[in-house]
Motif scaffolding. Structure first.
Motif, PDB file in Angstrom:
ATOM      1  N   ILE A 101     -39.610  23.374 -15.167  1.00  0.00           N
ATOM      2  CA  ILE A 101     -39.660  22.845 -16.529  1.00  0.00           C
ATOM      3  C   ILE A 101     -40.391  21.505 -16.539  1.00  0.00           C
ATOM      4  O   ILE A 101     -40.123  20.625 -15.712  1.00  0.00           O
ATOM      5  N   SER A 102     -41.311  21.334 -17.488  1.00  0.00           N
ATOM      6  CA  SER A 102     -42.065  20.079 -17.574  1.00  0.00           C
ATOM      7  C   SER A 102     -41.152  18.957 -18.041  1.00  0.00           C
ATOM      8  O   SER A 102     -40.318  19.136 -18.929  1.00  0.00           O
ATOM      9  N   ASN A 103     -41.327  17.794 -17.434  1.00  0.00           N
ATOM     10  CA  ASN A 103     -40.608  16.604 -17.909  1.00  0.00           C
ATOM     11  C   ASN A 103     -41.436  15.336 -17.740  1.00  0.00           C
ATOM     12  O   ASN A 103     -41.371  14.436 -18.566  1.00  0.00           O
ATOM     13  N   GLU A 104     -42.251  15.253 -16.681  1.00  0.00           N
ATOM     14  CA  GLU A 104     -43.092  14.058 -16.526  1.00  0.00           C
ATOM     15  C   GLU A 104     -44.342  14.157 -17.403  1.00  0.00           C
ATOM     16  O   GLU A 104     -44.787  13.168 -17.996  1.00  0.00           O
ATOM     17  N   SER A 105     -44.928  15.344 -17.461  1.00  0.00           N
ATOM     18  CA  SER A 105     -46.096  15.616 -18.285  1.00  0.00           C
ATOM     19  C   SER A 105     -46.128  17.115 -18.539  1.00  0.00           C
ATOM     20  O   SER A 105     -45.370  17.865 -17.914  1.00  0.00           O
ATOM     21  N   PRO A 106     -46.989  17.602 -19.422  1.00  0.00           N
ATOM     22  CA  PRO A 106     -46.997  19.040 -19.705  1.00  0.00           C
ATOM     23  C   PRO A 106     -47.226  19.916 -18.488  1.00  0.00           C
ATOM     24  O   PRO A 106     -46.737  21.049 -18.445  1.00  0.00           O
ATOM     25  N   GLU A 107     -47.943  19.393 -17.481  1.00  0.00           N
ATOM     26  CA  GLU A 107     -48.234  20.214 -16.305  1.00  0.00           C
ATOM     27  C   GLU A 107     -47.389  19.873 -15.083  1.00  0.00           C
ATOM     28  O   GLU A 107     -47.517  20.498 -14.041  1.00  0.00           O
ATOM     29  N   VAL A 108     -46.482  18.895 -15.201  1.00  0.00           N
ATOM     30  CA  VAL A 108     -45.730  18.420 -14.034  1.00  0.00           C
ATOM     31  C   VAL A 108     -44.224  18.458 -14.293  1.00  0.00           C
ATOM     32  O   VAL A 108     -43.732  17.929 -15.297  1.00  0.00           O
ATOM     33  N   SER A 109     -43.506  19.066 -13.345  1.00  0.00           N
ATOM     34  CA  SER A 109     -42.043  19.016 -13.310  1.00  0.00           C
ATOM     35  C   SER A 109     -41.636  18.058 -12.201  1.00  0.00           C
ATOM     36  O   SER A 109     -42.031  18.228 -11.046  1.00  0.00           O
ATOM     37  N   LEU A 110     -40.860  17.047 -12.544  1.00  0.00           N
ATOM     38  CA  LEU A 110     -40.496  15.992 -11.601  1.00  0.00           C
ATOM     39  C   LEU A 110     -39.021  16.069 -11.231  1.00  0.00           C
ATOM     40  O   LEU A 110     -38.151  16.131 -12.108  1.00  0.00           O
ATOM     41  N   HIS A 111     -38.745  16.069  -9.917  1.00  0.00           N
ATOM     42  CA  HIS A 111     -37.384  15.933  -9.382  1.00  0.00           C
ATOM     43  C   HIS A 111     -36.399  16.980  -9.893  1.00  0.00           C
ATOM     44  O   HIS A 111     -35.221  16.694 -10.110  1.00  0.00           O
ATOM     45  N   GLY A 112     -36.896  18.201 -10.143  1.00  0.00           N
ATOM     46  CA  GLY A 112     -35.987  19.292 -10.464  1.00  0.00           C
ATOM     47  C   GLY A 112     -35.914  19.664 -11.924  1.00  0.00           C
ATOM     48  O   GLY A 112     -35.300  20.666 -12.261  1.00  0.00           O
ATOM     49  N   GLY A 113     -36.526  18.854 -12.801  1.00  0.00           N
ATOM     50  CA  GLY A 113     -36.510  19.228 -14.209  1.00  0.00           C
ATOM     51  C   GLY A 113     -35.799  18.224 -15.099  1.00  0.00           C
ATOM     52  O   GLY A 113     -35.473  17.107 -14.689  1.00  0.00           O
ATOM     53  N   LEU A 114     -35.554  18.634 -16.319  1.00  0.00           N
ATOM     54  CA  LEU A 114     -34.972  17.740 -17.321  1.00  0.00           C
ATOM     55  C   LEU A 114     -33.586  17.246 -16.935  1.00  0.00           C
ATOM     56  O   LEU A 114     -33.237  16.084 -17.132  1.00  0.00           O
ATOM     57  N   VAL A 115     -32.760  18.152 -16.402  1.00  0.00           N
ATOM     58  CA  VAL A 115     -31.391  17.788 -16.002  1.00  0.00           C
ATOM     59  C   VAL A 115     -31.192  18.286 -14.573  1.00  0.00           C
ATOM     60  O   VAL A 115     -30.655  19.364 -14.342  1.00  0.00           O
ATOM     61  N   GLY A 116     -31.650  17.482 -13.623  1.00  0.00           N
ATOM     62  CA  GLY A 116     -31.565  17.871 -12.224  1.00  0.00           C
ATOM     63  C   GLY A 116     -30.231  17.507 -11.602  1.00  0.00           C
ATOM     64  O   GLY A 116     -29.292  17.077 -12.286  1.00  0.00           O
ATOM     65  N   PHE A 117     -30.153  17.650 -10.282  1.00  0.00           N
ATOM     66  CA  PHE A 117     -28.910  17.357  -9.561  1.00  0.00           C
ATOM     67  C   PHE A 117     -28.515  15.892  -9.674  1.00  0.00           C
ATOM     68  O   PHE A 117     -27.358  15.541  -9.459  1.00  0.00           O
ATOM     69  N   ASP A 118     -29.491  15.026  -9.968  1.00  0.00           N
ATOM     70  CA  ASP A 118     -29.194  13.602 -10.083  1.00  0.00           C
ATOM     71  C   ASP A 118     -28.278  13.289 -11.253  1.00  0.00           C
ATOM     72  O   ASP A 118     -27.641  12.237 -11.285  1.00  0.00           O
ATOM     73  N   PHE A 119     -28.218  14.194 -12.239  1.00  0.00           N
ATOM     74  CA  PHE A 119     -27.399  13.939 -13.417  1.00  0.00           C
ATOM     75  C   PHE A 119     -26.150  14.815 -13.459  1.00  0.00           C
ATOM     76  O   PHE A 119     -25.351  14.727 -14.384  1.00  0.00           O
ATOM     77  N   ALA A 120     -25.977  15.647 -12.439  1.00  0.00           N
ATOM     78  CA  ALA A 120     -24.801  16.518 -12.382  1.00  0.00           C
ATOM     79  C   ALA A 120     -23.572  15.729 -11.943  1.00  0.00           C
ATOM     80  O   ALA A 120     -23.670  14.718 -11.253  1.00  0.00           O
ATOM     81  N   VAL A 121     -22.405  16.208 -12.355  1.00  0.00           N
ATOM     82  CA  VAL A 121     -21.148  15.621 -11.906  1.00  0.00           C
ATOM     83  C   VAL A 121     -20.651  16.443 -10.717  1.00  0.00           C
ATOM     84  O   VAL A 121     -20.288  17.604 -10.869  1.00  0.00           O
ATOM     85  N   TRP A 122     -20.654  15.845  -9.551  1.00  0.00           N
ATOM     86  CA  TRP A 122     -20.230  16.514  -8.322  1.00  0.00           C
ATOM     87  C   TRP A 122     -18.730  16.297  -8.118  1.00  0.00           C
ATOM     88  O   TRP A 122     -18.191  15.247  -8.457  1.00  0.00           O
ATOM     89  N   GLN A 123     -18.072  17.287  -7.554  1.00  0.00           N
ATOM     90  CA  GLN A 123     -16.618  17.228  -7.345  1.00  0.00           C
ATOM     91  C   GLN A 123     -16.325  16.887  -5.890  1.00  0.00           C
ATOM     92  O   GLN A 123     -16.837  17.533  -4.966  1.00  0.00           O
ATOM     93  N   ARG A 124     -15.468  15.886  -5.689  1.00  0.00           N
ATOM     94  CA  ARG A 124     -15.080  15.557  -4.314  1.00  0.00           C
ATOM     95  C   ARG A 124     -14.073  16.575  -3.801  1.00  0.00           C
ATOM     96  O   ARG A 124     -13.114  16.922  -4.493  1.00  0.00           O
ATOM     97  N   LEU A 125     -14.312  17.048  -2.587  1.00  0.00           N
ATOM     98  CA  LEU A 125     -13.447  18.042  -1.956  1.00  0.00           C
ATOM     99  C   LEU A 125     -12.620  17.415  -0.849  1.00  0.00           C
ATOM    100  O   LEU A 125     -13.061  16.468  -0.189  1.00  0.00           O
ATOM    101  N   SER A 126     -11.455  17.953  -0.610  1.00  0.00           N
ATOM    102  CA  SER A 126     -10.738  17.633   0.622  1.00  0.00           C
ATOM    103  C   SER A 126     -11.445  18.366   1.758  1.00  0.00           C
ATOM    104  O   SER A 126     -12.100  19.396   1.554  1.00  0.00           O
ATOM    105  N   LEU A 127     -11.333  17.854   2.964  1.00  0.00           N
ATOM    106  CA  LEU A 127     -12.044  18.455   4.093  1.00  0.00           C
ATOM    107  C   LEU A 127     -11.654  19.917   4.293  1.00  0.00           C
ATOM    108  O   LEU A 127     -12.501  20.763   4.599  1.00  0.00           O
ATOM    109  N   GLU A 128     -10.388  20.231   4.098  1.00  0.00           N
ATOM    110  CA  GLU A 128      -9.930  21.605   4.343  1.00  0.00           C
ATOM    111  C   GLU A 128     -10.470  22.593   3.312  1.00  0.00           C
ATOM    112  O   GLU A 128     -10.456  23.808   3.545  1.00  0.00           O
ATOM    113  N   ASN A 129     -10.975  22.099   2.187  1.00  0.00           N
ATOM    114  CA  ASN A 129     -11.523  22.984   1.156  1.00  0.00           C
ATOM    115  C   ASN A 129     -13.043  23.119   1.220  1.00  0.00           C
ATOM    116  O   ASN A 129     -13.632  23.814   0.392  1.00  0.00           O
ATOM    117  N   ALA A 130     -13.672  22.466   2.188  1.00  0.00           N
ATOM    118  CA  ALA A 130     -15.118  22.582   2.329  1.00  0.00           C
ATOM    119  C   ALA A 130     -15.486  23.995   2.776  1.00  0.00           C
ATOM    120  O   ALA A 130     -14.875  24.546   3.693  1.00  0.00           O
TER     121      ALA A 130
END
Length: 424
Positions: free
Chosen positions: A92-121
């Motif tokens: 998906i374009s986000n930097e310019s019409p021909e360029v997708s930067l860092h994964g798109g409009l809503v990449g992993f940088d904006f996701a909410v990651w869940q902390r796991l206990s070691l035994e649940n990895a």
């Protein structure tokens, strides 16, 4: 009360023999908000960024994980094939019409990651969990954390549901390691939940300034440059870029150019617009390299009881650093190692000037930010758009992950007080 995504969690370690080291992590994009180092009674935070964690909403691509695909990919429909699997990718374009930067409009940088206990990895073997638990004499939760995220099929144009876990660990120095404060290890693992194929190329988009905490007040703003830092990159080539910053697929030798960083000051030969270049690392035939992929079959067997422990290899590695950043002024030095084929070096040429940490002489409020050239972003990942240019770098991966594999990517930063450096 801040939203959960911005509630930082601290990992720390300390020793009677060395200064303490601490890291603050946000679930928002597995952001490394602070790296705190104590040097002779002085507290340093060696990462640039906003004071308020919530300001990462606008302070994009700073200290966060980047994905599914780091850097720039040409917009359009691309067919990917490997080992009998085939799929379509539509960045998906986000930097310019021909360029997708860092994964798109809503990449992993904006996701909410869940902390796991070691035994649940799910993406670490029992042997690796034991190594993580034994990595410190303190409670494991004090110096290690695992974060998980599921990226749905079609997320930002990338095929296949992808489950990810990211380990962040602080390691104490080994006995006899002179001047070493400790190490930060970031290890990314990912697996497709169903049969298929997808491109993946992750990195930590972190920006270092080893002198920034020496600013006593806001008057030091114009002295926040990293141009007096020394940088060494064991590189052989740089990627040739098109006018829109997409890779051409060609690589140029660094010898005799400004890109030959051989323990030189960053300001020596500094380009007019700063550095924003991908460096292909020179081959390392004499060193044991951690694999980019783990066989899913081998991993599943290991989960059932057979020993497989790549984490131990990373924690105990004695490889020479592939990148070194140091400052004579602060006497801090960071040595980097990774199993990735190269890295982006970026000097914060188009910074978000809205916010600056108080420990860096800022007010922490809007319109009091960082100057151009204020950070050395050192982002370890595979070559640019490698799945579109597999012939360009035959010694690296094609950045395609199938359901027969586990993605395995790490960076390790060893932090030192450089006893051999003299104050400027």
């Amino acid at each position: 009360m801040m939203e959960k995504r911005y509630q930082g969690e601290w990992l720390s370690l300390s020793s009677a023999l060395t200064p303490p080291l601490a890291v603050e992590i946000l679930p928002h994009g597995v952001t490394i908000h602070r790296i705190i180092v104590q040097v002779e009674g002085k507290t340093h935070d060696i990462l640039i960024g906003p004071e308020n964690p919530k300001d990462y909403e606008t302070f994009k691509y700073t200290n966060t994980i980047i994905g599914r695909y780091a850097n720039r990919v040409r917009v359009g429909e691309h067919t990917v094939k490997k080992d009998g699997f085939e799929s379509s990718v539509r960045p998906i374009s986000n930097e310019s019409p021909e360029v997708s930067l860092h994964g798109g409009l809503v990449g992993f940088d904006f996701a909410v990651w869940q902390r796991l206990s070691l035994e649940n990895a799910k993406l670490f073997t029992p042997a690796e969990i034991r190594t993580i638990q034994n990595s410190s004499t303190s409670e494991p939760s004090d110096n290690t954390a695992i974060y998980a995220y599921t990226s749905e099929d079609g997320d930002q144009g990338y095929p296949g549901e992808l489950y990810l876990e990211t380990l962040v660990a602080l390691l104490p120095p080994a006995q006899g390691e002179k001047g070493k404060v400790g190490s930060i290890v970031i290890l990314y693992r990912a697996r497709l939940t169903n049969e298929g194929i997808t491109p993946i190329n992750l990195t930590q988009h972190w920006g270092f300034n080893l002198d920034a905490s020496l600013q006593e007040d806001g008057s030091g703003k114009d002295k926040l440059s990293v141009k007096n830092h020394r940088l060494n990159i064991r590189a052989s080539h740089t990627a040739e870029l098109l006018p829109n910053s997409l890779p051409s697929g060609k690589y140029c030798p660094v010898g005799g150019t400004v890109h030959e960083h051989n323990d030189k000051l960053i300001k020596e030969g500094y380009p007019n617009h700063g550095y924003d270049h991908y460096y292909l690392l020179a081959p390392r035939p004499c060193e044991k390299l951690v694999p980019h992929r783990i066989s899913a079959k081998e991993f599943d067997t290991a989960k059932a009881g057979v020993e497989l422990n790549i984490v131990k290899e990373i924690f105990e590695s004695t490889n020479e650093p592939v990148v070194q950043l140091k400052s004579e002024k602060s006497r801090l030095k960071v040595d980097f190692d990774s199993n990735q084929a190269g890295l982006m070096f970026y000097t914060n040429n188009h910074p978000n000037k809205q916010f600056r940490k108080k420990i860096h002489g800022g007010s922490g409020i809007k319109d009091d930010g960082y100057i151009n050239g204020s950070a050395a972003f050192l982002e370890f990942h595979e070559p640019l758009s490698a799945f579109l240019h597999p012939e360009a770098t035959p010694n690296s991966t094609d950045t395609l992950l199938t359901s027969n594999e586990i993605y395995n990517n790490f960076v390790r930063a060893d932090i030192f007080v450089d006893s051999d450096a003299s104050a400027m």
